[in-house]
Design an enzyme around this catalytic site. Structure first.
Site, PDB file in Angstrom:
ATOM      1  N   HIS A   1     -41.833  29.617  76.660  1.00 58.52           N
ATOM      2  CA  HIS A   1     -43.076  30.320  76.934  1.00 58.52           C
ATOM      3  C   HIS A   1     -43.000  31.631  76.157  1.00 58.52           C
ATOM      4  CE1 HIS A   1     -46.571  30.563  79.648  1.00 58.52           C
ATOM      5  NE2 HIS A   1     -46.482  31.832  79.307  1.00 58.52           N
TER       6      HIS A   1
ATOM      7  N   GLU B   1     -34.125  24.452  86.661  1.00 58.91           N
ATOM      8  CA  GLU B   1     -34.076  25.922  86.652  1.00 58.91           C
ATOM      9  C   GLU B   1     -34.550  26.567  87.956  1.00 58.91           C
ATOM     10  OE1 GLU B   1     -33.860  24.478  83.818  1.00 58.91           O
ATOM     11  OE2 GLU B   1     -32.835  25.822  82.432  1.00 58.91           O
TER      12      GLU B   1
ATOM     13  N   TYR C   1     -37.269  25.889  89.762  1.00 52.61           N
ATOM     14  CA  TYR C   1     -38.722  25.934  90.003  1.00 52.61           C
ATOM     15  C   TYR C   1     -39.107  24.920  91.089  1.00 52.61           C
ATOM     16  CZ  TYR C   1     -39.112  28.842  85.786  1.00 52.61           C
ATOM     17  OH  TYR C   1     -39.001  29.855  84.867  1.00 52.61           O
TER      18      TYR C   1
ATOM     19  N   ARG D   1     -37.447  17.020  82.810  1.00 54.47           N
ATOM     20  CA  ARG D   1     -36.308  17.943  82.671  1.00 54.47           C
ATOM     21  C   ARG D   1     -35.583  18.009  84.009  1.00 54.47           C
ATOM     22  NH1 ARG D   1     -35.728  23.774  79.510  1.00 54.47           N
ATOM     23  NH2 ARG D   1     -33.535  23.391  79.118  1.00 54.47           N
TER      24      ARG D   1
ATOM     25  N   HIS E   1     -32.552  29.919  87.908  1.00 55.50           N
ATOM     26  CA  HIS E   1     -32.656  31.310  87.432  1.00 55.50           C
ATOM     27  C   HIS E   1     -31.869  32.277  88.312  1.00 55.50           C
ATOM     28  CE1 HIS E   1     -35.141  30.634  84.049  1.00 55.50           C
ATOM     29  NE2 HIS E   1     -36.155  30.164  84.742  1.00 55.50           N
TER      30      HIS E   1
ATOM     31  N   ARG F   1     -25.787  33.104  89.359  1.00 52.89           N
ATOM     32  CA  ARG F   1     -25.118  34.288  88.777  1.00 52.89           C
ATOM     33  C   ARG F   1     -24.018  33.853  87.807  1.00 52.89           C
ATOM     34  NH1 ARG F   1     -28.372  38.294  88.411  1.00 52.89           N
ATOM     35  NH2 ARG F   1     -29.530  36.407  88.021  1.00 52.89           N
TER      36      ARG F   1
ATOM     37  N   ARG G   1     -34.237  28.620  71.232  1.00 51.07           N
ATOM     38  CA  ARG G   1     -34.197  29.892  70.497  1.00 51.07           C
ATOM     39  C   ARG G   1     -33.867  29.726  69.018  1.00 51.07           C
ATOM     40  NH1 ARG G   1     -29.946  32.630  74.222  1.00 51.07           N
ATOM     41  NH2 ARG G   1     -29.179  30.490  74.063  1.00 51.07           N
TER      42      ARG G   1
ATOM     43  N   CYS H   1     -28.504  36.419  71.639  1.00 50.55           N
ATOM     44  CA  CYS H   1     -28.505  37.768  72.220  1.00 50.55           C
ATOM     45  C   CYS H   1     -29.563  37.958  73.313  1.00 50.55           C
ATOM     46  CB  CYS H   1     -28.738  38.798  71.118  1.00 50.55           C
ATOM     47  SG  CYS H   1     -30.378  38.640  70.356  1.00 50.55           S
TER      48      CYS H   1
ATOM     49  N   GLN I   1     -32.220  39.400  73.174  1.00 48.54           N
ATOM     50  CA  GLN I   1     -32.828  40.740  73.166  1.00 48.54           C
ATOM     51  C   GLN I   1     -34.317  40.759  72.843  1.00 48.54           C
ATOM     52  OE1 GLN I   1     -30.651  43.801  71.009  1.00 48.54           O
ATOM     53  NE2 GLN I   1     -28.761  42.854  71.618  1.00 48.54           N
TER      54      GLN I   1
ATOM     55  N   VAL J   1     -22.990  55.093  46.006  1.00 45.98           N
ATOM     56  CA  VAL J   1     -23.936  55.525  44.970  1.00 45.98           C
ATOM     57  C   VAL J   1     -24.163  57.039  45.066  1.00 45.98           C
ATOM     58  CG1 VAL J   1     -25.979  55.055  46.392  1.00 45.98           C
ATOM     59  CG2 VAL J   1     -26.170  54.958  43.911  1.00 45.98           C
TER      60      VAL J   1
ATOM     61  N   ARG K   1     -22.524  60.315  82.198  1.00 48.30           N
ATOM     62  CA  ARG K   1     -22.959  61.612  82.720  1.00 48.30           C
ATOM     63  C   ARG K   1     -24.192  61.462  83.610  1.00 48.30           C
ATOM     64  NH1 ARG K   1     -21.620  66.674  80.486  1.00 48.30           N
ATOM     65  NH2 ARG K   1     -20.916  65.853  78.495  1.00 48.30           N
TER      66      ARG K   1
HETATM   67  C1  LIG Z   1     -38.424  33.092  75.457  1.00 46.04           C
HETATM   68  C2  LIG Z   1     -38.001  31.875  76.223  1.00 46.04           C
HETATM   69  C3  LIG Z   1     -38.906  31.237  77.054  1.00 46.04           C
HETATM   70  C4  LIG Z   1     -38.537  30.082  77.750  1.00 46.04           C
HETATM   71  N1  LIG Z   1     -39.475  29.410  78.485  1.00 46.04           N
HETATM   72  C5  LIG Z   1     -39.161  28.213  79.043  1.00 46.04           C
HETATM   73  C6  LIG Z   1     -40.149  27.439  79.688  1.00 46.04           C
HETATM   74  O1  LIG Z   1     -41.316  27.807  79.759  1.00 46.04           O
HETATM   75  N2  LIG Z   1     -39.766  26.260  80.226  1.00 46.04           N
HETATM   76  C7  LIG Z   1     -38.473  25.798  80.152  1.00 46.04           C
HETATM   77  O2  LIG Z   1     -38.177  24.695  80.631  1.00 46.04           O
HETATM   78  N3  LIG Z   1     -37.509  26.527  79.553  1.00 46.04           N
HETATM   79  C8  LIG Z   1     -37.829  27.705  78.977  1.00 46.04           C
HETATM   80  N4  LIG Z   1     -36.860  28.420  78.318  1.00 46.04           N
HETATM   81  C9  LIG Z   1     -35.470  27.897  78.271  1.00 46.04           C
HETATM   82  C10 LIG Z   1     -35.249  27.041  77.020  1.00 46.04           C
HETATM   83  O3  LIG Z   1     -36.026  25.873  77.065  1.00 46.04           O
HETATM   84  C11 LIG Z   1     -33.779  26.652  76.861  1.00 46.04           C
HETATM   85  O4  LIG Z   1     -33.381  25.913  77.965  1.00 46.04           O
HETATM   86  C12 LIG Z   1     -32.852  27.843  76.726  1.00 46.04           C
HETATM   87  O5  LIG Z   1     -33.381  28.781  75.834  1.00 46.04           O
HETATM   88  C13 LIG Z   1     -31.478  27.391  76.235  1.00 46.04           C
HETATM   89  O6  LIG Z   1     -31.567  26.690  75.039  1.00 46.04           O
HETATM   90  P1  LIG Z   1     -31.248  27.359  73.596  1.00 46.04           P
HETATM   91  O7  LIG Z   1     -29.846  27.857  73.671  1.00 46.04           O
HETATM   92  O8  LIG Z   1     -31.433  26.235  72.635  1.00 46.04           O
HETATM   93  O9  LIG Z   1     -32.221  28.455  73.411  1.00 46.04           O
HETATM   94  C14 LIG Z   1     -37.214  29.587  77.640  1.00 46.04           C
HETATM   95  C15 LIG Z   1     -36.297  30.250  76.822  1.00 46.04           C
HETATM   96  C16 LIG Z   1     -36.676  31.377  76.116  1.00 46.04           C
HETATM   97  C17 LIG Z   1     -35.676  32.029  75.219  1.00 46.04           C
HETATM   98  S1  SF4 Z   2     -33.617  37.215  69.890  1.00 46.88           S
HETATM   99 FE1  SF4 Z   2     -31.461  36.660  69.800  1.00 46.88          FE
HETATM  100  S2  SF4 Z   2     -31.295  34.971  71.283  1.00 46.88           S
HETATM  101 FE2  SF4 Z   2     -33.452  35.257  70.908  1.00 46.88          FE
HETATM  102  S3  SF4 Z   2     -33.888  33.764  69.340  1.00 46.88           S
HETATM  103 FE3  SF4 Z   2     -33.435  35.666  68.287  1.00 46.88          FE
HETATM  104  S4  SF4 Z   2     -31.270  35.628  67.849  1.00 46.88           S
HETATM  105 FE4  SF4 Z   2     -31.689  34.031  69.334  1.00 46.88          FE
END
Ligand SMILES: Cc1cc2nc3c(=O)[nH]c(=O)nc-3n(C[C@H](O)[C@H](O)[C@H](O)COP(=O)(O)O)c2cc1C
Ligand code: SF4
Length: 694
Positions: free
Chosen positions: A43, A181, A183, A231, A269, A272, A328, A354, A356, A468, A577
């Site tokens: 997403h 996950e 849900y 899934r 989600h 931990r 990703r 990452c 990030q 340089v 600090r």
């Molecule tokens: C920005 C982002 C949004 C995600 N949204 C969903 C989602 O809507 N539904 C889902 O099943 N997984 C979602 N995921 C999880 C990914 O499908 C995947 O399981 C997770 O990123 C690990 O796989 P990767 O290492 O190939 O990224 C999302 C992951 C990211 C990074």
């Molecule tokens: S921000 Fe980092 S974890 Fe996310 S897709 Fe790019 S390199 Fe991969």
């Protein structure tokens, strides 16, 4: 005018033999997929953005063009209660289906296939309308959910079916039903979250009725060629999660209900345990999917932290799965499959795990992007990276080969500038060369490899190991000089700061100094945490799975075991600090991992510190609760920030040279590679519009 050159080799190049499993076709129902990679669901936030759909269409089309076998969209809710947050995207009306057609058309025009994920957030919904099997709040949610009535459960199933039918009308090749996950569907399956006494709760058979009915009714109401992926949470990583027998039974029943494929879900989600962050070894959860291989008649997909063709090929060859999902990695490089097919994996911009710019952005209600590829989700804004423009007659010098310099130099060359890149070290990478030494951050090496290859393929003049001079830059007639010369560590001004035991983070990470058994780290920002990790890594001898308590034998419920904890031999104090929790400014989705890691290793994290002085007895400070304390430390490592390092700036400006600082050389606050890479791209684009149209 010289012809435009395309970096991509033609797409009809002969398939190679390096990745025979990866590039073998797969039949799913009546569809044949060209390779074994699926782009996992993400997403992006564009789903809700005004005017986001054309961008989303371009985003997916670019990935289809890049050769991925099948794309799964980000989660779309089947009804109002199912959205992840207020205003979240839904597929509930004809007008939604019509809007989605631009996505499916764009992907099909590139020869790709795309399925829509239906995701009901259940108790994770960040709205007061959250529903769940039982009214039990999740530990990571603000809102307590309302328990669905029996009628409500049936209505929700109908909503899933309606969404699937609308997805079919929108032109999708299928749907993925999100059952993992933590849900809604997962909440029905786990006894901890499902305390119902009707036909949807109680026995395991009753608890899995909900997903089975969803899949069965979707199958019944869609055409036979419509792909249905489920899934399935194979490893819940929460107490009271499914046992392996239950996972297997559910998978078999889901196949019987009519699914064409089963995808893997790892961890709720609220678990931990890190499941996708960079310290998870590449493909580190494939063993879970492998356990299910051979038990079903439909293909299985494995997932999490696959990011290059090599480890995908190995997992497929080892029989871990029939397909690999990468999510990703397609943000980082939309053309990763084409590059693999063309046997140029070294040209892949590899996802470094990452979080990030992707997951952290989404959690902050921002549009997903990518640290190593700022073009992700902004394909409509930037110049197409695969097209190298003809030389435009301008020559530019880039000083500094860190992330900002590498990004700027490569973009300038793509835009037709002649570029000289000066780096005083013998290799490119800048601070990434330091970052890659942190345990679990070795992936930074991939980014250096990517840019090094890209810059040489673009014929950038690489002057490595060369400092340089101003004169050289002034006399060479550059149209512009880009200073990406990075940062220098900020000095500590406390009495005793000149003692030999005081060192800075660069000296520690570069291995220039011997560090003793008791250490105080001054500054608990990102670098302080990294240094603490580096200095206490000796305690992680048991490996990722054991140290995080993941049951590799899959004999315990939820896949949990007792984490193997061992305290580091080194005593480390991580001090800041400012008041408040140390590490509160770390990434939203990874900060907790760093805190837990250090706590497990016995690192003491103190905030609100008033430093007094350092002498032969140690570091004297005062702490709000502990009062006056003397830490008998062998070393003090200064991680108290950095200063822009741009020593050439004034002379160049005084000589009338046009010059711009980017990255740390422009703003050293909180060393930010994401900003540095983006600034490189932005400046190159700006210089083109200023100089070439002059
Ligand atoms: C920005 C982002 C949004 C995600 N949204 C969903 C989602 O809507 N539904 C889902 O099943 N997984 C979602 N995921 C999880 C990914 O499908 C995947 O399981 C997770 O990123 C690990 O796989 P990767 O290492 O190939 O990224 C999302 C992951 C990211 C990074
Ligand atoms: S921000 Fe980092 S974890 Fe996310 S897709 Fe790019 S390199 Fe991969």
């Amino acid at each position: 005018m010289t012809d435009i050159v395309t970096l991509n080799k033609p797409s009809h190049v002969k398939p190679h033999t390096s990745y025979p499993h990866l590039f073998s076709p797969l039949k799913v129902g009546s569809t044949t997929l060209p390779n074994r990679v699926i782009m996992g669901s993400m997403h992006t936030g564009l789903e809700e953005l005004k005017g986001g759909f054309p961008r989303l269409a371009k985003f997916y089309a670019e990935r289809a063009k890049g050769g991925v076998g099948l794309i799964v969209t980000g989660g779309i809710a089947p009804n109002r209660a199912g959205v992840t947050a207020w205003g979240g995207a839904r597929m509930t009306r004809n007008r939604h289906a019509i809007a989605h057609q631009q996505i499916t058309n764009a992907v099909h025009n590139e020869g790709g296939k795309i399925v829509m994920q239906i995701l009901h957030s259940g108790r994770y919904a960040y709205t007061p309308f959250a529903v769940a099997p039982s009214a039990i709040k999740s530990p990571i949610s603000k809102f307590k959910p309302r328990a669905l009535s029996s009628r409500g459960v049936k209505r929700t199933i109908k909503d899933f079916v309606k969404s699937a039918k609308l997805a079919m009308a929108a032109g999708y090749d299928g749907v993925e039903v999100m059952g993992s996950e933590g849900y809604l569907i997962n909440e029905f399956i786990a006894s901890e979250t499902n305390k119902r006494t009707d036909e949807w709760g109680g026995s395991f058979e009753n608890r899995i009725r909900f997903p089975k009915e969803i899949v069965r009714q979707i199958r019944e109401n869609t055409t036979p060629d419509f792909i249905v992926i489920y899934r399935l949470s194979m490893l819940d990583l929460v107490h009271g999660g499914s046992s392996w027998d239950e996972v297997e039974k559910l998978a078999k029943d889901i196949e019987l209900a009519g699914a064409n494929m089963i995808n893997t879900g790892i961890g709720w989600h609220e678990a931990r345990i890190p499941t996708i962050a960079t310290m998870v070894p590449r493909g580190g959860f494939a063993f879970v999917t492998k356990r299910l291989m051979g038990k079903l008649g439909i293909p299985l997909i494995t997932t999490n932290r696959f990011n290059d063709p090599e480890n995908c090929e190995r997992a497929l060859a080892d029989g871990c799965a029939d397909m690999i999902s990468m999510a990703r990695p397609f943000l980082a490089d939309p053309h990763l499959m084409r590059k693999s097919l063309e046997e140029s994996p070294e040209s892949i911009n590899t996802c470094i795990g990452c979080n990030q710019a992707c997951l952290d952005h989404v959690f902050e209600q921002k549009i997903a992007s990518c640290l190593v590829n700022p073009r992700a989700c902004e394909e409509d804004i930037w110049h197409d990276a695969s097209i190298v423009k003809p030389l435009n007659g301008h020559k530019i010098a880039v000083v500094g080969g860190g992330p900002a310099g590498m990004s700027c130099a490569s973009e300038l060359a793509t835009l037709g500038f002649e570029v000289d890149l000066f780096e005083k070290a013998k290799s490119l990478g800048g601070q990434f060369n330091v970052a890659k030494k942190i345990p679990g951050k070795g992936e930074f090496e991939s980014t250096i490899r990517y840019f090094t290859n890209l810059l040489s393929s673009l014929n950038v003049g690489l002057h490595l190991g060369e400092s340089v001079s101003e004169d050289q830059l002034i006399q060479s007639g550059y149209s512009h000089v880009v200073l990406a010369s990075g940062v220098s560590p900020r000095k500590w001004t406390l009495s005793g700061a000149d003692r030999p035991e005081v060192v800075n983070y660069l000296e520690v990470l570069n291995g220039d100094v011997e560090i003793g058994k008791t250490v105080a780290i001054v500054g608990a920002g990102g670098i302080g945490f990294d240094v603490a990790d580096f200095l206490t890594h000796d305690s992680e001898a048991s490996g990722f799975l054991k140290s995080w308590g993941i049951d590799e034998s899959l004999s315990n419920r939820g896949g949990l075991s007792k984490p193997e904890r061992s305290v580091s031999q080194r005593k480390v104090y991580l001090l800041q600090r400012s008041p408040g929790k140390p590490g509160s400014k770390l990434g939203k989705t990874t900060g907790w991992i760093h805190r837990v890691t250090l706590r497990k290793r016995g690192v003491e994290m103190w905030s609100d510190i008033d430093y007094k002085h350092l002498d032969e007895h140690g570091l004297h400070l005062s702490h709000p609760e502990k009062g006056s304390v003397t830490l008998p430390v062998d070393n003090v490592v200064i991680c108290a920030g950095q200063m822009p390092f741009a020593p050439l700036l004034d002379t160049l400006e005084n000589a009338g040279v046009k010059v711009t600082c980017i990255g740390g050389a422009s703003n050293a606050r909180g060393l930010d590679a994401q900003r540095a890479i983006r600034e490189g791209l932005k400046l190159a684009t700006k210089l083109e519009s200023e100089l070439v149209s002059e």
